[in-house]
Design a protein around this motif. Structure first.
Motif, short mmCIF file in Angstrom:
data_model
loop_
_atom_site.label_atom_id
_atom_site.label_comp_id
_atom_site.label_asym_id
_atom_site.label_seq_id
_atom_site.Cartn_x
_atom_site.Cartn_y
_atom_site.Cartn_z
N ALA A 1 -7.65 15.83 -6.42
CA ALA A 1 -8.76 14.68 -7.56
C ALA A 1 -9.15 15.49 -9.06
CB ALA A 1 -9.56 14.12 -7.05
N SER B 1 1.53 8.09 -0.71
CA SER B 1 1.91 9.59 -0.15
C SER B 1 2.82 9.94 0.47
CB SER B 1 0.93 9.87 1.07
OG SER B 1 1.33 10.66 1.54
N THR C 1 -1.24 4.54 -9.65
CA THR C 1 -2.04 4.57 -8.30
C THR C 1 -1.59 6.10 -8.09
OG1 THR C 1 -3.27 2.23 -8.08
CG2 THR C 1 -3.15 4.27 -6.12
N ILE C 2 -2.41 6.70 -7.67
CA ILE C 2 -1.36 7.64 -6.72
C ILE C 2 -2.60 7.90 -5.50
CG2 ILE C 2 -1.73 10.92 -6.18
CD1 ILE C 2 -1.54 10.28 -10.66
N ILE D 1 -6.21 15.81 -11.64
CA ILE D 1 -6.46 14.57 -11.73
C ILE D 1 -6.79 14.20 -12.49
CG2 ILE D 1 -5.83 11.77 -10.82
CD1 ILE D 1 -3.94 13.59 -9.26
N ALA E 1 -10.96 8.65 -10.06
CA ALA E 1 -10.38 9.89 -8.59
C ALA E 1 -11.65 10.42 -7.98
CB ALA E 1 -9.93 11.38 -9.31
N VAL F 1 -4.73 5.53 -15.06
CA VAL F 1 -5.08 6.19 -13.77
C VAL F 1 -5.76 6.51 -12.15
CG1 VAL F 1 -4.06 8.30 -12.48
CG2 VAL F 1 -3.27 7.59 -14.49
N THR F 2 -5.39 5.87 -11.47
CA THR F 2 -6.39 6.15 -10.56
C THR F 2 -5.54 5.89 -9.55
OG1 THR F 2 -5.81 4.01 -8.84
CG2 THR F 2 -7.17 3.01 -10.64
N PHE F 3 -6.72 6.91 -8.68
CA PHE F 3 -5.82 8.65 -7.84
C PHE F 3 -7.20 8.87 -6.25
CE2 PHE F 3 -7.21 11.97 -5.80
CZ PHE F 3 -5.50 12.78 -4.94
N VAL G 1 3.41 13.18 -9.70
CA VAL G 1 2.19 12.82 -10.09
C VAL G 1 1.99 14.15 -11.36
CG1 VAL G 1 -0.05 13.64 -9.47
CG2 VAL G 1 1.77 12.55 -7.82
#
Ligand code: NAD
Length: 490
Positions: free
Chosen positions: A231, A176, A146-147, A234, A247, A222-224, A210
Motif C-alpha cells: 500500500a 489478485s 483498482t488493484i 502504491i 491505498a 488508482v485504488t488499492f 501493477v
C-alpha cells in the motif's frame, strides 16, 4: 475443468501470448484450478488506451442511463449467486456462508451506486453577489484502476467498480493473482451487459502489471487494497506520477473485553472474528485485551470456542473454518507462533498445522489462542493473517486504550461491555477508523466509507458510499453572470 484465464480488454476476451503464468490452487485440496497470466506492461497499455477511447462517450451517457447497466448487473449477480460463491470458496478457501456473505456485500455496493443520479449532484447558490450565481458540479475523473487483494475476491473490487462506472469513469480491474477466478466469472457477466467496449477492462497479473498501472500516464486514479508494505509503495509511486490514489493496508485489530461484558455473546463474536475466513480478514480480531477480572472467564471460554471449531473444506456442510491461502502463508504463520513462544507467549490451544482427513494437501492451521504476549513482542505487533488470537491482560480500560493507541495500525478496534460510558470513552479515544461496540467485525455497510487509520490506510477518501463518489469525481466550480440588459432584447 482447468482454465487458462484471459484478460478482458475493449469488450474482447484476450489471451496473453508468451506471458508467464501462475497456478491457481484450491487451498483446501491442493487441486490445480487454473493458470493465470502475468500480464506485461503492454497489456496494461492496451487496456488503458481502450478505456481512454471509451471515456468521452461514456461520460456523456446520462447517469440515469449509466445506472441501468448496474441494475442489470445486480440481477445477473443474484442469478449467478451460488455459482460465484462456489468459485470464491474453491479459490480462496473461506467457507461457503462466508463466500455468500462477501457476495452480498458486493451486490450492496451495486445497489448504492444505482443512486448516483442523487449522489453525484452538486451545489448551487444564487446571488453570491447581486445577479451572480455560483455552482459546483461533479465530473468523472477519467480512466480509473483498482488493484485487489486475495482475501475478498468479489467484495473488494465492488467497493470501487460500481461507483467508478456510475460516476462516468472508465475502469480497469487487476484482481489478485492468487484468487483471479471470481472476477473472471464476474467479467463474463459484465460482458453480457452490453456496455460499450472499453468501459470496463480486466487485466490479470502481479507486481509488474501493477507497476505498469501506477506509471501509465492515461490512468488518472488508482485504488488499492492489500498489505501495508505494498500500500505504501502504491501510494507513493502513483502520487509521484500525479494520480489520485487511495491505498488500504494491513491491520492488527484489537478487541477489549471488560469484566461487565456478556461473556457468552462476547466469546461467540470474538471467536467468529478471529477465526472466520481463517483469520484472513483485514477486520479479523487479532489481539484480545482482557481487563481486570475478565481475564480468566474469557480465557476459558475462548479456548473452548477455538478447540471446538470445525476445520475443513468450506464447500462441505458443517465446516466452520477453511484453510489459509498458500503453504507459504501457513509456514509464515507457524514461524510467527514459534518465535512468539520463544519470546515467552503461552499456547492455550492450537499452535500447529492441521491435517484434515480427505484433504491432506490443504493448508489448514489449528484455531489458535496464545496468551501472556509481551505487549511489544513481534506476535503482539505484526499482522498474522491466520487463525490466531493473541491475548494480553491489563488492569484498566486506560491501559487497554494506551496499548491500542501505541500500535502501528488503525483499521479496527472493538469493545465488549454493558457500560454506555465505557463505550463512549472507547469510541471517542480509540485511534482506529472502524469501531465496533459489542461487534467483532465492524465492516461498514456500502453506504458508509470503509475507514482505516495510521498504517492501515494511505490517502484521504475511502472506499464505498459518499467517499467513493467524491473519489471518482472531480469538482468544477462555475461562477456565472448574465447582464440583465441582455434579456430585454426579447
Ligand atoms: P498483497 O499486498 O500481497 O497484494 C495485493 C495486491 O498487490 C495484489 O493484486 C498483488 O498482485 C499486488 N502486489 C503484491 N506485491 C506487489 C508489489 N511488490 N508491487 C506491486 N504490486 C504488488 O495483499 P494480499 O496478501 O493479497 O492481501 C492481504 C492483505 O490485504 C492483508 O495485509 C490485509 O490486511 C489487507 N487487506 C486490507 C483491507 C483493508 O480494507 N484495509 C481489506 C482487505 C485486505
Amino acid at each position: 475443468m482447468l482454465k487458462k484465464l484471459r484478460n478482458y480488454i475493449n469488450g474482447q476476451w484476450m489471451d496473453v501470448p508468451d506471458a508467464q503464468t501462475l497456478d491457481v490452487l484450491n487451498p483446501a485440496t491442493g487441486e490445480l484450478l487454473a493458470h493465470v497470466p502475468l500480464s506485461p506492461a503492454a497489456e496494461v497499455d492496451r487496456a488503458a488506451q481502450a478505456a481512454a477511447a471509451a471515456f468521452p462517450e461514456w461520460r456523456r451517457t446520462p447517469p440515469v442511463a449509466r445506472v441501468q447497466y448496474l441494475f442489470k448487473l445486480k440481477r445477473l449477480l443474484e442469478e449467478n449467486f451460488d455459482e460465484l460463491a462456489g468459485i470464491i470458496t474453491q479459490e480462496n478457501g473461506k467457507i461457503l456462508d462466508e463466500a455468500k456473505g462477501e457476495l452480498t456485500r458486493a451486490i450492496e455496493n451495486v445497489e448504492v451506486a444505482c443512486g448516483i443520479p442523487m449522489m453525484m449532484q452538486g451545489d448551487f447558490l444564487e446571488d453570491i453577489a447581486r445577479g451572480i450565481d455560483e455552482f459546483m458540479i461533479r465530473q468523472p475523473v477519467g480512466v480509473c484502476a483498482t488493484i485487489a487483494p486475495f482475501n475478498f475476491p468479489a467484495m473488494i473490487p465492488f467497493w470501487y467498480l460500481p461507483y467508478a462506472l456510475a460516476c462516468g469513469n472508465t475502469y480497469i480491474i487487476k484482481p489478485s493473482e492468487r484468487c483471479p477466478m471470481t472476477m473472471q466469472r464476474v467479467m463474463e457477466l459484465i460482458d453480457a451487459l452490453g456496455l460499450p467496449p472499453g468501459v470496463v477492462n480486466l487485466v490479470n497479473g502481479s507486481a509488474e502489471t501493477v507497476n505498469a498501472i501506477l506509471d501509465h500516464p492515461v490512468i488518472r486514479a488508482v485504488t488499492f487494497v492489500g498489505s501495508t508494505a505494498v500500500a505504501r509503495h502504491i501510494y507513493s509511486r502513483a502520487a509521484a506520477n500525479g494520480k489520485r490514489v487511495q491505498a488500504q493496508g494491513g491491520a492488527k485489530n484489537p478487541v477489549i473485553v471488560l469484566p461487565d461484558a456478556d461473556l457468552s455473546m462476547t466469546t461467540r463474536i470474538v471467536a467468529d472474528s478471529a477465526f472466520g475466513s481463517a483469520g484472513q480478514r483485514c477486520l479479523a480480531s487479532s489481539v484480545a485485551i482482557t481487563v481486570g477480572e475478565a481475564r480468566n472467564p474469557f480465557m476459558e471460554a475462548i479456548r473452548e470456542a477455538a478447540a471446538s471449531r470445525v476445520v475443513g473444506y468450506g464447500l462441505n456442510p458443517g465446516v466452520e473454518m477453511g484453510p489459509v491461502i498458500t503453504p507459504q502463508s501457513r509456514e509464515r504463520i507457524l514461524g510467527l507462533l514459534d518465535r512468539g513462544i520463544k519470546d515467552g507467549a503461552q499456547v492455550a490451544v492450537g499452535g500447529h498445522a492441521k491435517t484434515v482427513s480427505g484433504y491432506e494437501n490443504g493448508n489448514f492451521v489449528e484455531p489458535t489462542v496464545i496468551h501472556d504476549l509481551a505487549p511489544g513482542s513481534e506476535l503482539a505487533r505484526i499482522e498474522v493473517f491466520g487463525p490466531v488470537l493473541g491475548v494480553i491482560h491489563v488492569d484498566t480500560i486506560e491501559d487497554a486504550l494506551n496499548l491500542i493507541n501505541s500500535g502501528q495500525y488503525g483499521n479496527q478496534a472493538c469493545l465488549f461491555t454493558s457500560s454506555g460510558a465505557a463505550a463512549r470513552k472507547f469510541r471517542y479515544e480509540a485511534d482506529a477508523g472502524n469501531i465496533g461496540i459489542n461487534i467483532g467485525v465492524a465492516a461498514p455497510m456500502a453506504f458508509f466509507p470503509f475507514s482505516g487509520w495510521k498504517d492501515s490506510f494511505f490517502g484521504d477518501l475511502h472506499g464505498q458510499g459518499k467517499h467513493a463518489v467524491e473519489f471518482f469525481t472531480q469538482t468544477k466550480v462555475v461562477i456565472e453572470r448574465w447582464p440583465s440588459d441582455w434579456s430585454r432584447k426579447f
